[in-house]
Design a protein around this motif. Structure first.
Motif, PDB file in Angstrom:
ATOM      1  N   ILE A   7       9.912  31.104  38.722  1.00  9.23           N
ATOM      2  CA  ILE A   7       9.782  30.774  40.247  1.00  9.23           C
ATOM      3  C   ILE A   7       9.869  29.164  40.318  1.00  9.23           C
ATOM      4  O   ILE A   7      10.804  29.018  41.304  1.00  9.23           O
ATOM      5  N   THR A   8       9.433  28.412  39.483  1.00 10.54           N
ATOM      6  CA  THR A   8       9.703  26.855  39.778  1.00 10.54           C
ATOM      7  C   THR A   8      10.773  26.215  39.051  1.00 10.54           C
ATOM      8  O   THR A   8      11.164  25.214  39.229  1.00 10.54           O
ATOM      9  N   GLY A   9      11.278  26.964  37.752  1.00 15.88           N
ATOM     10  CA  GLY A   9      12.083  26.447  37.201  1.00 15.88           C
ATOM     11  C   GLY A   9      11.505  25.536  36.068  1.00 15.88           C
ATOM     12  O   GLY A   9      12.124  24.682  35.161  1.00 15.88           O
ATOM     13  N   ARG A  10      10.073  25.043  36.316  1.00 17.73           N
ATOM     14  CA  ARG A  10       9.352  24.370  35.234  1.00 17.73           C
ATOM     15  C   ARG A  10       8.521  25.025  34.104  1.00 17.73           C
ATOM     16  O   ARG A  10       8.236  26.266  34.578  1.00 17.73           O
ATOM     17  N   SER A  11       8.625  24.630  33.092  1.00 19.44           N
ATOM     18  CA  SER A  11       7.976  25.343  31.816  1.00 19.44           C
ATOM     19  C   SER A  11       6.573  25.299  32.069  1.00 19.44           C
ATOM     20  O   SER A  11       6.079  24.200  32.800  1.00 19.44           O
ATOM     21  N   GLY A  12       5.771  26.119  31.663  1.00 18.22           N
ATOM     22  CA  GLY A  12       4.313  26.152  31.759  1.00 18.22           C
ATOM     23  C   GLY A  12       3.804  25.221  30.871  1.00 18.22           C
ATOM     24  O   GLY A  12       2.827  24.672  30.956  1.00 18.22           O
ATOM     25  N   GLU A  13       4.620  24.920  29.708  1.00 15.08           N
ATOM     26  CA  GLU A  13       4.141  23.691  29.062  1.00 15.08           C
ATOM     27  C   GLU A  13       4.004  22.359  29.612  1.00 15.08           C
ATOM     28  O   GLU A  13       3.395  21.555  29.475  1.00 15.08           O
ATOM     29  N   GLU A  14       5.179  22.287  30.696  1.00 18.03           N
ATOM     30  CA  GLU A  14       5.182  20.882  31.313  1.00 18.03           C
ATOM     31  C   GLU A  14       4.065  20.799  32.015  1.00 18.03           C
ATOM     32  O   GLU A  14       3.466  19.819  32.215  1.00 18.03           O
ATOM     33  N   VAL A  15       3.410  21.948  32.768  1.00 18.63           N
ATOM     34  CA  VAL A  15       2.541  21.925  33.661  1.00 18.63           C
ATOM     35  C   VAL A  15       1.063  21.686  32.861  1.00 18.63           C
ATOM     36  O   VAL A  15       0.182  20.595  33.323  1.00 18.63           O
ATOM     37  N   MET A  16       1.110  22.293  31.754  1.00 24.56           N
ATOM     38  CA  MET A  16      -0.098  22.248  31.088  1.00 24.56           C
ATOM     39  C   MET A  16      -0.252  20.782  30.534  1.00 24.56           C
ATOM     40  O   MET A  16      -1.537  20.184  30.599  1.00 24.56           O
ATOM     41  N   ALA A  17       0.761  20.293  30.125  1.00 19.26           N
ATOM     42  CA  ALA A  17       0.747  18.794  29.488  1.00 19.26           C
ATOM     43  C   ALA A  17       0.320  17.763  30.632  1.00 19.26           C
ATOM     44  O   ALA A  17      -0.492  16.912  30.354  1.00 19.26           O
ATOM     45  N   ALA A  18       0.821  17.907  31.773  1.00 20.41           N
ATOM     46  CA  ALA A  18       0.612  17.140  32.823  1.00 20.41           C
ATOM     47  C   ALA A  18      -1.079  17.247  33.516  1.00 20.41           C
ATOM     48  O   ALA A  18      -1.670  16.317  33.691  1.00 20.41           O
ATOM     49  N   LEU A  19      -1.761  18.349  33.163  1.00 17.65           N
ATOM     50  CA  LEU A  19      -2.915  18.352  33.467  1.00 17.65           C
ATOM     51  C   LEU A  19      -4.013  18.644  32.467  1.00 17.65           C
ATOM     52  O   LEU A  19      -5.367  18.578  32.428  1.00 17.65           O
ATOM     53  N   GLY A  72      11.568  24.324  46.628  1.00 19.10           N
ATOM     54  CA  GLY A  72      12.597  24.553  45.498  1.00 19.10           C
ATOM     55  C   GLY A  72      12.332  25.917  44.989  1.00 19.10           C
ATOM     56  O   GLY A  72      13.296  26.490  44.546  1.00 19.10           O
ATOM     57  N   SER A  73      11.070  26.293  44.654  1.00 24.11           N
ATOM     58  CA  SER A  73      11.085  27.787  44.045  1.00 24.11           C
ATOM     59  C   SER A  73      11.467  28.715  45.356  1.00 24.11           C
ATOM     60  O   SER A  73      11.666  29.691  44.761  1.00 24.11           O
ATOM     61  N   ALA A  74      11.161  28.510  46.432  1.00 24.68           N
ATOM     62  CA  ALA A  74      11.802  29.429  47.436  1.00 24.68           C
ATOM     63  C   ALA A  74      13.154  29.886  47.126  1.00 24.68           C
ATOM     64  O   ALA A  74      13.837  30.987  47.284  1.00 24.68           O
ATOM     65  N   LEU A  75      13.984  28.596  47.148  1.00 25.06           N
ATOM     66  CA  LEU A  75      15.612  28.805  46.830  1.00 25.06           C
ATOM     67  C   LEU A  75      15.594  29.257  45.449  1.00 25.06           C
ATOM     68  O   LEU A  75      16.523  29.900  45.212  1.00 25.06           O
ATOM     69  N   ASN A  76      15.079  28.941  44.279  1.00 28.39           N
ATOM     70  CA  ASN A  76      15.076  29.681  43.120  1.00 28.39           C
ATOM     71  C   ASN A  76      14.882  31.020  43.205  1.00 28.39           C
ATOM     72  O   ASN A  76      15.800  31.806  42.206  1.00 28.39           O
ATOM     73  N   VAL A  77      14.188  31.806  44.054  1.00 26.91           N
ATOM     74  CA  VAL A  77      13.948  33.143  44.007  1.00 26.91           C
ATOM     75  C   VAL A  77      14.870  33.727  45.341  1.00 26.91           C
ATOM     76  O   VAL A  77      14.592  34.948  45.459  1.00 26.91           O
ATOM     77  N   GLY A  78      15.732  33.064  45.856  1.00 26.73           N
ATOM     78  CA  GLY A  78      16.598  33.601  46.584  1.00 26.73           C
ATOM     79  C   GLY A  78      16.686  33.395  48.101  1.00 26.73           C
ATOM     80  O   GLY A  78      17.222  33.890  49.039  1.00 26.73           O
ATOM     81  N   ALA A  79      15.496  32.269  48.577  1.00 24.54           N
ATOM     82  CA  ALA A  79      15.513  32.228  49.957  1.00 24.54           C
ATOM     83  C   ALA A  79      16.843  30.980  50.225  1.00 24.54           C
ATOM     84  O   ALA A  79      17.180  30.513  49.273  1.00 24.54           O
ATOM     85  N   THR A  80      17.286  31.320  51.722  1.00 24.56           N
ATOM     86  CA  THR A  80      18.280  30.208  51.798  1.00 24.56           C
ATOM     87  C   THR A  80      17.648  28.987  52.280  1.00 24.56           C
ATOM     88  O   THR A  80      16.548  29.117  52.869  1.00 24.56           O
ATOM     89  N   ARG A  81      18.387  28.065  52.415  1.00 24.71           N
ATOM     90  CA  ARG A  81      17.990  26.639  53.251  1.00 24.71           C
ATOM     91  C   ARG A  81      17.652  27.141  54.537  1.00 24.71           C
ATOM     92  O   ARG A  81      16.605  26.838  55.121  1.00 24.71           O
TER      93      ARG A  81
END
Length: 130
Positions: A7-19, A72-81
């Motif tokens: 969905i986000t293009g971000r890894s779970g590890e990245e979010v886990m590290a931030a928090l 950004g996530s909406a765009l990643n999964v097919g929503a248009t601008r």
């Protein structure tokens, strides 16, 4: 974590590290409940779920960081601008013009960042449903 990356293009590890240093349990709640349960439910496709998420964040009126990620996530999964912009404009009726205006300016930044970025590799596919 695969759903988060899809969905986000971000890894779970990245979010886990931030928090991780401040609230590792909160990061786990995000993964398990948000992405593991809610975003993985049948009944709505990810595009529809993300447009609904954008609408909800616009209505909050104070979630710039999350709105940036989820546009950004909406765009990643097919929503248009255009769909993102229409959802935000619709929220002017319910969240007010200031909230919609702020969200449109956030969307403008997200779109500009995407236009300036090199093409990204596609996110990993979600595992098949059991």
């Amino acid at each position: 974590m695969v759903r988060l990356s899809q969905i986000t293009g971000r890894s779970g590890e990245e979010v886990m590290a931030a928090l991780g240093e401040v609230a590792p349990d909160f990061a786990r709640y995000i993964f398990e409940f948000g992405y593991g349960d809610v975003y993985s439910r049948p009944g709505l496709d990810l595009r529809t779920r993300m447009l609904a998420t954008v609408a909800g964040l616009v209505a909050l009126g104070h979630a710039e960081r999350e709105l940036t990620v989820h546009i950004g996530s909406a765009l990643n999964v097919g929503a248009t601008r255009e769909e993102v912009v229409e959802v935000i404009m619709q929220m002017a009726l319910y969240a007010g013009f200031p909230a919609a205006l702020d969200a449109l300016l956030i969307a403008k930044k997200v779109f500009a960042a995407r236009d300036a970025a090199p093409p990204a590799a596609p996110p990993p596919a979600a595992p098949p449903a059991p």
